[in-house]
Motif scaffolding. Structure first.
Motif, PDB file in Angstrom:
ATOM      1  N   SER A 114      31.149  -3.994   4.590  1.00  0.00           N
ATOM      2  CA  SER A 114      31.956  -4.218   6.029  1.00  0.00           C
ATOM      3  C   SER A 114      33.178  -5.189   5.508  1.00  0.00           C
ATOM      4  N   GLY A 115      33.173  -5.832   4.430  1.00  0.00           N
ATOM      5  CA  GLY A 115      34.200  -6.855   4.007  1.00  0.00           C
ATOM      6  C   GLY A 115      35.011  -6.295   2.913  1.00  0.00           C
ATOM      7  N   LYS A 116      35.138  -7.118   1.940  1.00  0.00           N
ATOM      8  CA  LYS A 116      35.956  -6.694   0.774  1.00  0.00           C
ATOM      9  C   LYS A 116      35.134  -6.418  -0.549  1.00  0.00           C
ATOM     10  N   PRO A 117      35.140  -5.142  -0.924  1.00  0.00           N
ATOM     11  CA  PRO A 117      36.324  -4.223  -0.991  1.00  0.00           C
ATOM     12  C   PRO A 117      36.219  -3.092   0.161  1.00  0.00           C
ATOM     13  N   GLY A 118      35.387  -3.192   0.916  1.00  0.00           N
ATOM     14  CA  GLY A 118      35.026  -2.238   1.832  1.00  0.00           C
ATOM     15  C   GLY A 118      34.211  -0.968   1.365  1.00  0.00           C
ATOM     16  N   PRO A 119      34.264   0.047   2.035  1.00  0.00           N
ATOM     17  CA  PRO A 119      33.576   1.376   1.966  1.00  0.00           C
ATOM     18  C   PRO A 119      34.175   2.181   0.831  1.00  0.00           C
ATOM     19  N   ARG A 120      34.226   1.784  -0.521  1.00  0.00           N
ATOM     20  CA  ARG A 120      34.901   2.253  -1.486  1.00  0.00           C
ATOM     21  C   ARG A 120      33.718   3.179  -2.312  1.00  0.00           C
TER      22      ARG A 120
ATOM     23  N   THR B  10       0.945  -1.323   0.185  1.00  0.00           N
ATOM     24  CA  THR B  10      -0.168   0.080  -0.058  1.00  0.00           C
ATOM     25  C   THR B  10       0.941   1.265   0.088  1.00  0.00           C
ATOM     26  N   ALA B  11       1.855   1.164   1.029  1.00  0.00           N
ATOM     27  CA  ALA B  11       2.816   2.252   0.904  1.00  0.00           C
ATOM     28  C   ALA B  11       3.824   2.703  -0.072  1.00  0.00           C
ATOM     29  N   ARG B  12       4.012   1.610  -1.125  1.00  0.00           N
ATOM     30  CA  ARG B  12       4.967   1.432  -2.045  1.00  0.00           C
ATOM     31  C   ARG B  12       4.682   2.365  -3.171  1.00  0.00           C
ATOM     32  N   GLY B  13       5.922   3.108  -3.668  1.00  0.00           N
ATOM     33  CA  GLY B  13       5.827   4.030  -4.464  1.00  0.00           C
ATOM     34  C   GLY B  13       5.944   3.657  -5.885  1.00  0.00           C
ATOM     35  N   ASP B  14       6.670   4.544  -6.724  1.00  0.00           N
ATOM     36  CA  ASP B  14       6.916   4.163  -7.986  1.00  0.00           C
ATOM     37  C   ASP B  14       8.427   3.886  -8.293  1.00  0.00           C
ATOM     38  N   ARG B  15       9.225   3.706  -7.392  1.00  0.00           N
ATOM     39  CA  ARG B  15      10.564   3.125  -7.695  1.00  0.00           C
ATOM     40  C   ARG B  15      11.149   2.153  -6.926  1.00  0.00           C
ATOM     41  N   THR B  16      11.775   1.053  -7.608  1.00  0.00           N
ATOM     42  CA  THR B  16      11.941  -0.235  -6.802  1.00  0.00           C
ATOM     43  C   THR B  16      13.351  -0.496  -7.436  1.00  0.00           C
ATOM     44  N   PHE B  17      14.362  -0.708  -6.636  1.00  0.00           N
ATOM     45  CA  PHE B  17      15.814  -1.015  -6.957  1.00  0.00           C
ATOM     46  C   PHE B  17      15.932  -2.641  -6.581  1.00  0.00           C
ATOM     47  N   LEU B  18      16.124  -3.242  -7.311  1.00  0.00           N
ATOM     48  CA  LEU B  18      16.613  -4.811  -7.022  1.00  0.00           C
ATOM     49  C   LEU B  18      18.037  -5.159  -7.417  1.00  0.00           C
ATOM     50  N   SER B  19      18.704  -6.007  -6.499  1.00  0.00           N
ATOM     51  CA  SER B  19      20.047  -6.338  -7.057  1.00  0.00           C
ATOM     52  C   SER B  19      20.583  -7.717  -6.502  1.00  0.00           C
ATOM     53  N   GLY B  20      21.311  -8.283  -7.136  1.00  0.00           N
ATOM     54  CA  GLY B  20      22.050  -9.438  -6.712  1.00  0.00           C
ATOM     55  C   GLY B  20      23.249  -9.324  -6.047  1.00  0.00           C
ATOM     56  N   GLN B  21      23.506  -7.854  -6.121  1.00  0.00           N
ATOM     57  CA  GLN B  21      24.999  -7.734  -5.428  1.00  0.00           C
ATOM     58  C   GLN B  21      24.330  -7.439  -3.748  1.00  0.00           C
ATOM     59  N   ASP B  22      25.333  -8.056  -3.124  1.00  0.00           N
ATOM     60  CA  ASP B  22      25.187  -7.806  -1.600  1.00  0.00           C
ATOM     61  C   ASP B  22      26.071  -6.912  -1.268  1.00  0.00           C
ATOM     62  N   ALA B  23      25.830  -5.723  -1.544  1.00  0.00           N
ATOM     63  CA  ALA B  23      26.796  -4.457  -1.444  1.00  0.00           C
ATOM     64  C   ALA B  23      26.975  -3.972   0.337  1.00  0.00           C
ATOM     65  N   ASP B  24      25.725  -4.562   0.972  1.00  0.00           N
ATOM     66  CA  ASP B  24      25.779  -4.176   2.313  1.00  0.00           C
ATOM     67  C   ASP B  24      26.940  -4.982   3.120  1.00  0.00           C
ATOM     68  N   ASN B  25      26.998  -6.227   2.460  1.00  0.00           N
ATOM     69  CA  ASN B  25      28.028  -7.395   3.217  1.00  0.00           C
ATOM     70  C   ASN B  25      29.217  -7.002   2.854  1.00  0.00           C
TER      71      ASN B  25
ATOM     72  N   ASN C  16      33.824   4.192  -5.267  1.00  0.00           N
ATOM     73  CA  ASN C  16      33.394   3.460  -6.523  1.00  0.00           C
ATOM     74  C   ASN C  16      33.410   2.028  -6.328  1.00  0.00           C
ATOM     75  N   GLY C  17      32.228   1.608  -5.449  1.00  0.00           N
ATOM     76  CA  GLY C  17      32.150   0.386  -5.198  1.00  0.00           C
ATOM     77  C   GLY C  17      30.792   0.353  -4.175  1.00  0.00           C
ATOM     78  N   PRO C  18      31.127  -0.446  -2.952  1.00  0.00           N
ATOM     79  CA  PRO C  18      29.755  -0.637  -2.118  1.00  0.00           C
ATOM     80  C   PRO C  18      29.340   0.550  -1.774  1.00  0.00           C
ATOM     81  N   LEU C  19      30.111   1.584  -1.118  1.00  0.00           N
ATOM     82  CA  LEU C  19      29.587   2.822  -0.643  1.00  0.00           C
ATOM     83  C   LEU C  19      28.690   3.702  -1.608  1.00  0.00           C
TER      84      LEU C  19
END
Length: 301
Positions: A133-139, A115-130, A141-144
């Motif tokens: 904190s790991g490799k390559p870290g908060p880069r 019901t609350a969902r709007g008009d933009r959805t972003f779906l990814s197979g990348q586990d950037a949050d993981n 041009n990368g996970p950050l």
């Protein structure tokens, strides 16, 4: 006479204060997002809090950034009022020393989220949050940069945007915490038949989406070679979505997809258009100045 002058001086101060107030309010409305992040462990939440603090510093093109008003919604917490938030971010569906994903809150609130969902959805197979904190870290041009762009883009549309990262790795892994295709998932109907689970190190930004704000500051090299950059992919013919990052090792598959109609949309907040243009700013100061001049002329008479 003195009382009259005092009244006019007070009116002049009010005109100036009002002018600055209008300008400040317009800018403030465009400067932040209300971010609801689905929580995991204390260590995970601490990493996301660090990410939120860094979000305003990520501005590779110098066109502006957003502060995050971050709220964690942990799995056993009562359901929030989703309409209070610009974006709901859901991290990697997995369990390890830092991650302990439990989809119960998401699955129990399918209707409210939808019901609350709007008009933009972003779906990814990348586990950037993981990988933040790991490799390559908060880069940047990368996970950050990937995470900041994802949240800012999804939160800059109408109503509550969605960011959802991979809900696990290859099919039979015991630490997976699958939820995308669960019967109680708000994503099942649109993803069923279009998701595959595979590992890839090659994430390719297509030429046609490389200049989109959602890819600001990111390159193919920066998104690849994370010691397993992505764990899932989407068929590129999935209705309603557009690939912004392709799976280089799996032709015909995307690593990251976004709502097609909004794919090239901005990342500076839904209210970005309310920030006055230079001409409008000049107009506000001119209006305030004329008001002060009029009052000063009356004082001199």
């Amino acid at each position: 006479m003195n009382n009259q002058k005092h009244r006019l001086i007070n009116q002049a101060i009010l005109v100036v204060a009002t002018t600055f107030g209008i300008l400040s309010a317009s800018i403030a409305n465009a400067a932040s997002l209300n971010v609801l992040w689905y929580g995991q462990t204390d260590a995970y939440n601490a990493n996301i809090s660090e990410l939120a603090a860094l979000a305003p510093t990520f501005d590779p093109e110098g066109d502006g950034s957003l502060d995050w008003n971050l709220t964690f919604w942990n799995p056993q917490d009562p359901a929030p009022n989703f309409s209070d938030y610009d974006v709901l971010a859901i991290g990697f569906g997995y369990s390890n020393s830092i991650l302990n994903f439990d989809p119960i809150g998401i699955l129990n609130n399918k209707e409210a989220i939808s019901t609350a969902r709007g008009d933009r959805t972003f779906l990814s197979g990348q586990d950037a949050d993981n990988h933040y904190s790991g490799k390559p870290g908060p880069r940047p041009n990368g996970p950050l940069g990937f995470l900041v762009n994802a949240v800012n883009w999804a939160g800059s549309g109408e109503a509550m945007g969605i960011v959802a990262l991979s809900d696990g790795v290859y099919d039979t892994h015991p630490r997976n915490r699958r939820w995308w295709l669960n019967d109680r998932s708000f994503l099942k109907d649109e993803l069923e038949g279009y998701v595959s689970y595979f590992n890839t190190e090659s994430v390719v930004i297509p030429t046609e989406t490389s200049d989109f704000p959602v890819n600001e500051g990111l390159t193919t090299a920066g998104l690849s070679n994370w010691r397993t950059s992505s764990h899932a992919g989407f068929k590129k013919d999935i209705p309603g979505y557009l690939s912004i990052n392709d799976a280089g090792s799996h032709p015909g598959y995307a690593v990251t997809i976004v709502t097609a109609s909004e794919a090239d949309g901005g990342t500076l907040g839904e209210q970005a258009e309310s920030v006055p243009e230079p001409g409008s700013i000049f107009g506000l100061f001119l209006l305030g100045g004329l008001g002060v001049r009029s009052l000063l002329l009356r004082m001199s008479q």
